[in-house]
Structures are given as structure tokens and as C-alpha cells.
Enzyme design. Structure first.
Site, short mmCIF file in Angstrom:
data_model
loop_
_atom_site.label_atom_id
_atom_site.label_comp_id
_atom_site.label_asym_id
_atom_site.label_seq_id
_atom_site.Cartn_x
_atom_site.Cartn_y
_atom_site.Cartn_z
N LYS A 172 0.85 -1.21 0.00
CA LYS A 172 0.00 0.00 0.00
C LYS A 172 0.88 1.26 0.00
CE LYS A 172 -3.34 2.94 0.61
NZ LYS A 172 -4.46 3.24 -0.24
N LYS A 240 -0.64 11.65 6.16
CA LYS A 240 -0.35 10.53 7.07
C LYS A 240 0.33 9.40 6.31
CE LYS A 240 -3.41 7.59 7.33
NZ LYS A 240 -3.76 6.30 6.71
P1 NAP Z 1 -12.44 9.06 7.22
O1 NAP Z 1 -13.59 9.32 6.31
O2 NAP Z 1 -11.70 10.19 7.83
O3 NAP Z 1 -12.95 8.05 8.36
C1 NAP Z 1 -12.10 7.66 9.42
C2 NAP Z 1 -12.87 6.68 10.27
O4 NAP Z 1 -12.01 6.26 11.35
C3 NAP Z 1 -14.12 7.29 10.92
O5 NAP Z 1 -15.09 6.28 11.00
C4 NAP Z 1 -13.59 7.66 12.31
O6 NAP Z 1 -14.59 7.76 13.29
C5 NAP Z 1 -12.68 6.49 12.58
N1 NAP Z 1 -11.66 6.75 13.62
C6 NAP Z 1 -10.56 7.54 13.48
N2 NAP Z 1 -9.86 7.52 14.64
C7 NAP Z 1 -10.51 6.69 15.49
C8 NAP Z 1 -10.28 6.26 16.81
N3 NAP Z 1 -9.19 6.67 17.50
N4 NAP Z 1 -11.16 5.44 17.38
C9 NAP Z 1 -12.26 5.01 16.68
N5 NAP Z 1 -12.55 5.38 15.43
C10 NAP Z 1 -11.68 6.22 14.83
O7 NAP Z 1 -11.31 8.18 6.48
P2 NAP Z 1 -11.42 7.22 5.21
O8 NAP Z 1 -11.13 8.02 3.99
O9 NAP Z 1 -12.63 6.38 5.32
O10 NAP Z 1 -10.10 6.32 5.46
C11 NAP Z 1 -10.06 5.25 6.39
C12 NAP Z 1 -8.76 4.49 6.16
O11 NAP Z 1 -8.71 4.00 4.80
C13 NAP Z 1 -7.49 5.34 6.35
O12 NAP Z 1 -6.44 4.58 6.91
C14 NAP Z 1 -7.15 5.78 4.94
O13 NAP Z 1 -5.79 6.09 4.80
C15 NAP Z 1 -7.55 4.53 4.16
N6 NAP Z 1 -7.88 4.77 2.74
C16 NAP Z 1 -8.69 5.81 2.35
C17 NAP Z 1 -8.95 6.00 0.99
C18 NAP Z 1 -9.80 7.13 0.46
O14 NAP Z 1 -9.77 7.38 -0.76
N7 NAP Z 1 -10.60 7.80 1.28
C19 NAP Z 1 -8.42 5.13 0.04
C20 NAP Z 1 -7.64 4.06 0.46
C21 NAP Z 1 -7.38 3.90 1.81
P3 NAP Z 1 -15.44 9.14 13.45
O15 NAP Z 1 -16.55 9.05 12.43
O16 NAP Z 1 -15.93 9.10 14.85
O17 NAP Z 1 -14.49 10.28 13.20
#
Ligand code: NAP
Length: 297
Positions: A172, A240
Site C-alpha cells: 500500500k 499521514k
Molecule cells: P475518514 O472518512 O476520515 O474516516 C475515518 C474513520 O475512522 C471514521 O469512522 C472515524 O470515526 C474512525 N476513527 C478515526 N480515529 C478513530 C479512533 N481513534 N477510534 C475510533 N474510530 C476512529 O477516512 P477514510 O477516507 O474512510 O479512510 C479510512 C482508512 O482508509 C485510512 O487509513 C485511509 O488512509 C484509508 N484509505 C482511504 C482511501 C480514500 O480514498 N478515502 C483510500 C484508500 C485507503 P469518526 O466518524 O468518529 O471520526
């Protein structure tokens, strides 16, 4: 027998992934720190868990998709974490992008309780999560990969077992080096085209189907030209990932000069308070240097 699945972290990615698990017929229990985000999934047929431990107690396979390394550690190993509810023989699949080293340490801690782990970070953006077309790069034991395959197939299209625990995260990070390199090239090309007076919408149509085409160009290029900064992936999360690349490359003693530069560009955007915009807002850092903005009109 259909495995019971738990899903922790219903953010931009988790919402679509969890919905696709429901569509595929998996009995699903969900949990999100901000509980209101569970509502759409509950309306679609999922059960709401009261904590990560509660989700694990009601699941054979638990998927986590939260932000950064400490967040995964908190939901898996912390108080009321997955480890407190998981039965021996159950399987934890982490789809977040986090440190390969921390991943291996977590897999060992879970193994002490007889719980298996796969690291299965994802690529394909919010669009891929919603459509079930993600690329999933998986690290862990082959038998656990085989067991998880039906779950992966509900969420993704290209599913690749790349090695032992931690290897999924390493691949990744390779993916992220490629993504940001593509993004920087796209931004430079747009600025050059704008300065030279060509119609950028026509230019985009002309180049995206040829050798210069990329996911970044096809999906985020039009957003830049529309000056639409809504995130599929936020600058804060992109930064990050680049931090994880720089740390892991440092561990390996490998130079990553382009990624280091792009890390600094994203830093300038964070310093301007733009961390919650989409990662394609990278162009704003270059526009600042160039002294003009690109436009699709
Ligand atoms: P996001 O929309 O910011 O969502 C983050 C999620 O993590 C939310 O549900 C948040 O809860 C939860 N969270 C964060 N810290 C936490 C903690 N300490 N305890 C419990 N829950 C926590 O992020 P995302 O885009 O879905 O990405 C999620 C992961 O997938 C990341 O590692 C990112 O790098 C990876 N990713 C993202 C993409 C993309 O295009 N978006 C693509 C590939 C991979 P709350 O709702 O309470 O804040």
C-alpha cells in the site's frame, strides 16, 4: 456457513464497504466512534454494536477501517477493543493504511489469544469503496487469506495476497508513492497547459486515454478543473500516508526524493488550514508558486 462480519470505522471508505457486505448477504454488526454514522447502515439491515469488543463478540470476522496507526491500536487493543470480545479462531482484517511494523506487532498480540489477523489495505478511492471495485493488497497467512476471500470479493475487484503480515501495508505504501507522483505530474501539466493557453478540458480528454492516463487524472483531474475540493481522500490522510512512506523508507535506507518533496507541498496546505480538502488540492501549492490558478472554463 456464512461468516458473521463486524465492521469498525464507517468513514468515507467504511460506509461503502459495509454496505457492499450487506448487499452480498453477510450478517453485519457495525460500530463507529461517532454513532450517528451507523444509522444509514442500520437502516440498510446492519446491527449496531456498542463497542469494538461488542462487535467482535458477535462476529467471526472483524474488519477495521479507521485513520492512523494509533487509531487501529485503540480499536483493536485498547479498552473495549476487539481483543476483549474476539473468540479464539476469529479473524481480524485491518483495511486502514498504517505502519507495517505496528501491524506485525498487532498480529502477534492477537495471535497470543488465538485470533488471526490480515492486513488488507485498499486502493480505489471513495468511488471504488461505493462500487465494490477496490484493489485490496493482503498480508498474512495463506489459509486466512482463503477464508477471507468471499468477504474481500464483496468489497473489491483486484484482490492480491502479497506476503506475510505487514506485506499488505508495504505494498500500500508503494501504491501511495505512485498515487502522489501521479498527482504532482497532473498538477504540473495543468499549470503548464493553462499558462500556454490551451483548453484544459480538451487537453484532459486528449491525454487521459493515452499513455499518460491514470486513475488520478480520470477521477481527480475533472474535479480540479471544476475547482471542486470535496474529499474522496483528505489531505490530512494523504499526508499521514506519506509520513508512513518516509518512516518505512528510512527504516530501509532507501531514498524517496519525489515523495519527500510532495510531503512538503502537502505540509504547506495543512499549514494553510486545508487539511480536510481532497488530496487533489495539491495543485493549490503549485498555483501559489506559479502565481496563477488553473481553470476548466
Ligand atoms: P475518514 O472518512 O476520515 O474516516 C475515518 C474513520 O475512522 C471514521 O469512522 C472515524 O470515526 C474512525 N476513527 C478515526 N480515529 C478513530 C479512533 N481513534 N477510534 C475510533 N474510530 C476512529 O477516512 P477514510 O477516507 O474512510 O479512510 C479510512 C482508512 O482508509 C485510512 O487509513 C485511509 O488512509 C484509508 N484509505 C482511504 C482511501 C480514500 O480514498 N478515502 C483510500 C484508500 C485507503 P469518526 O466518524 O468518529 O471520526
Amino acid at each position: 456457513m456464512t461468516e458473521r462480519v463486524g465492521f469498525i470505522g464507517l468513514g468515507i471508505m467504511g460506509q461503502g464497504m459495509a454496505r457492499n457486505l450487506l448487499k452480498a448477504g453477510f450478517p453485519l454488526t457495525v460500530w463507529n466512534r461517532t454513532s450517528s454514522k451507523m444509522q444509514p447502515l442500520v437502516e440498510a439491515g446492519a446491527k449496531a454494536g456498542s463497542s469494538p469488543a461488542d462487535v467482535a463478540a458477535h462476529s467471526d470476522i472483524v474488519i477495521t477501517c479507521v485513520s492512523d496507526t494509533p487509531d487501529v491500536e485503540a480499536v483493536i487493543l485498547g479498552p473495549d477493543g476487539v481483543i476483549e470480545g474476539a473468540q479464539p479462531g476469529s479473524l481480524v482484517i485491518d483495511c486502514s493504511t498504517i505502519s507495517p511494523t505496528a501491524t506485525r506487532a498487532m498480529a502477534e498480540k492477537l495471535a497470543e489469544r488465538g485470533v488471526k489477523m490480515l492486513d488488507a489495505p485498499i486502493s480505489g478511492g471513495s468511488e471504488g469503496a461505493a462500487k465494490g471495485t477496490l484493489s485490496i493488497m493482503v498480508g498474512g497467512a495463506a489459509e486466512d487469506f482463503e477464508r477471507a476471500l468471499p468477504v474481500f470479493q464483496a468489497m473489491g475487484k483486484q484482490i492480491t495476497h502479497v506476503g506475510d503480515n505487514g506485506a499488505g501495508q508495504t505494498v500500500k505504501l508503494m501504491n501511495q508513492i505512485l498515487v502522489v507522483g501521479n498527482a504532482l505530474a497532473m498538477c504540473e501539466a495543468f499549470l503548464f497547459g493553462q499558462a500556454s493557453g490551451v483548453d484544459l478540458n480538451k487537453a484532459l480528454e486528449a491525454v487521459k486515454a493515452g499513455a499518460a492516463g491514470s486513475w488520478m487524472l480520470s477521477f481527480r483531474g475533472p474535479q480540479i478543473l471544476a475547482r471542486d475540493w470535496r474529499p474522496g481522500f483528505t489531505i490530512d490522510l494523504q499526508q499521514k500516508d506519506l509520513r508512513l512512506v518516509l518512516e518505512a523508507a528510512d527504516d530501509q535506507g532507501v531514498p524517496v526524493p519525489a515523495t519527500s518533496l510532495i510531503f512538503q507541498f502537502y505540509r504547506t496546505l495543512q499549514a494553510q488550514g486545508l487539511g480536510s480538502e481532497g488530496n487533489h488540492a495539491l495543485i493549490k501549492a503549485l498555483e501559489h508558486l506559479a502565481g496563477f490558478e488553473v481553470s476548466g472554463s
